[in-house]
Design an enzyme around this catalytic site. Structure first.
Site, PDB file in Angstrom:
ATOM      1  N   ARG A 103       0.864  -1.176   0.000  1.00  0.00           N
ATOM      2  CA  ARG A 103       0.000   0.000   0.000  1.00  0.00           C
ATOM      3  C   ARG A 103       0.906   1.234   0.000  1.00  0.00           C
ATOM      4  NH1 ARG A 103      -4.921  -0.009   4.015  1.00  0.00           N
ATOM      5  NH2 ARG A 103      -5.523   1.594   2.511  1.00  0.00           N
ATOM      6  N   GLN A 206     -14.896   0.004   9.180  1.00  0.00           N
ATOM      7  CA  GLN A 206     -13.959  -0.321  10.259  1.00  0.00           C
ATOM      8  C   GLN A 206     -14.434   0.186  11.610  1.00  0.00           C
ATOM      9  OE1 GLN A 206     -12.935   1.216   7.277  1.00  0.00           O
ATOM     10  NE2 GLN A 206     -10.792   0.704   6.860  1.00  0.00           N
ATOM     11  N   ASP A 247      -2.184   7.519   9.829  1.00  0.00           N
ATOM     12  CA  ASP A 247      -1.334   6.705   8.968  1.00  0.00           C
ATOM     13  C   ASP A 247       0.000   7.400   8.742  1.00  0.00           C
ATOM     14  OD1 ASP A 247      -2.951   4.228   7.749  1.00  0.00           O
ATOM     15  OD2 ASP A 247      -4.317   5.898   8.159  1.00  0.00           O
ATOM     16  N   ASN A 257      -4.962  10.411   7.520  1.00  0.00           N
ATOM     17  CA  ASN A 257      -5.702   9.332   8.168  1.00  0.00           C
ATOM     18  C   ASN A 257      -6.891   8.957   7.300  1.00  0.00           C
ATOM     19  OD1 ASN A 257      -5.957   7.567  10.523  1.00  0.00           O
ATOM     20  ND2 ASN A 257      -7.832   8.682  10.955  1.00  0.00           N
TER      21      ASN A 257
END
Length: 348
Positions: A103, A206, A247, A257
């Site tokens: 990723r 999530q 992130d 994020n």
């Protein structure tokens, strides 16, 4: 092997090491977070490429890809342990690149993990260790990386728990993984009774499936809201604090994020409640210009848990992350304390 005392004690089921990503007997087992808790299933990876694909395909999220990459390097060695030293090292370098670049947005952080595995391997080869011992050393590195990461995030969780008022209500975005679990564990230790409101976080849900499951599993009052409800919820439910993981936190104070973080931070600013992000500033990203925002398959926006919900011919758009500027962030909660997003150089 020298394995440190486990730091996943008293955490929810899905945060236990074996239920994140785990190497054993030539396979890596990864809890499929795309479907948990609807179904509890594991993806079994027989090659490091399977692990990289699982990371790319969002089988695991939040802290999960980092754990999977570390365990994936152990599996890569298992695959190639019969190669000669030069061929083996080349194979492992290739595995390290593919695992860390599964990723794009987090490739810099992931590279640090797999490069650590390569350093362990090189040292073992230089010392002519037998292959079984090298495998043990690589697993020891992976385990201790995961365990030390949990230990670090336990400190972050404690620092965040300290600023949450007793009987307070907090809002979360996406799935902060270990931070959510350790923060709740610390709230229990402090006898703090809190309520959690989770934005659902489409298209993988999530917040609804993962954050809410962890909170419920650990005995907390948790409510799920859809992604268009944060502002109204902040006002009507008197939310005290908004928090998210990250992130990437760039050295100039920008927060990358899960997409949707920016709009909740805007609402938090409007209603004058603090937004605390958790994580550590990344020296590899001096400025926000160095970050690549991942674009995922737009058809996922046109579906809900695999069921198409739009008419044929409707377009989708799916940036995986958004960018929250420093002026919307109250503080960056780290393992070394809470810092202003405008002065992150103090972290180091």
């Amino acid at each position: 092997m020298q394995l440190n005392d486990r730091q996943d004690y008293d955490l929810a089921y899905m945060l236990k090491f074996e239920n994140v990503a785990w190497y054993e007997n030539g396979k890596v087992k990864i809890l499929d977070r795309r479907i948990y808790p609807i179904r509890v299933e594991h993806v079994i990876c027989k090659t490091y490429k399977d692990v990289a694909k699982s990371i790319k395909d969002m089988v695991t999220q939040s802290e999960g890809p980092y754990t999977a990459a570390a365990m994936g390097m152990v599996l890569a060695f298992y695959e190639a342990e019969n190669l000669n030293n030069d061929e083996l090292y080349y194979f492992m370098e290739k595995a390290a690149y593919e695992l860390s670049h599964a990723r794009p947005t987090t490739s810099e952080q992931m590279s640090g993990i797999v490069n650590g595995s390569l350093e362990v391997l090189k040292k073992c080869l230089d010392n002519n260790l037998e292959r079984k011992k090298i495998l043990d050393k690589l697993f020891e590195y992976a385990y201790n990386y995961v365990n030390n990461n949990y230990k670090k995030y336990s400190i972050i969780g404690r620092n965040l728990a300290k600023i949450i008022p007793d009987n307070g209500s907090i809002m979360t975005q996406c799935f902060a993984g270990t931070v959510v679990g350790t923060m709740l564990r610390e709230c229990k230790k402090m006898n703090k009774n809190i309520k959690i409101y989770c934005a659902e976080t489409r298209p993988y849900y999530q917040g609804a499936r993962l954050t809410a499951s962890v909170a419920k599993d650990m005995g907390f009052d948790v409510t799920v809201i859809s992604d268009n409800m944060p502002a109204y919820t902040i006002k009507t439910k008197k939310i005290d604090l908004f928090t998210s993981a990250s992130d990437v936190i760039t050295m100039d104070g920008y927060i990358v994020n899960k997409v949707g973080t920016f709009q909740i931070a805007l609402a938090a600013k409007y209603f004058n409640i603090p937004y605390y992000v958790t994580g550590t500033p990344d020296e590899k990203h001096k400025t926000i210009d160095s970050v690549t925002i991942e674009k995922r398959d737009p058809k996922l926006v046109l579906e809900s848990l695999g069921q198409k919900i739009t008419m044929d011919g409707v377009n989708g758009y799916y940036p995986a992350f958004d960018i929250t500027p420093p002026d919307l962030c109250t503080g960056v909660v780290t393992d070394k304390g809470i810092f202003s997003p405008y002065n992150l150089k103090e972290y180091n």
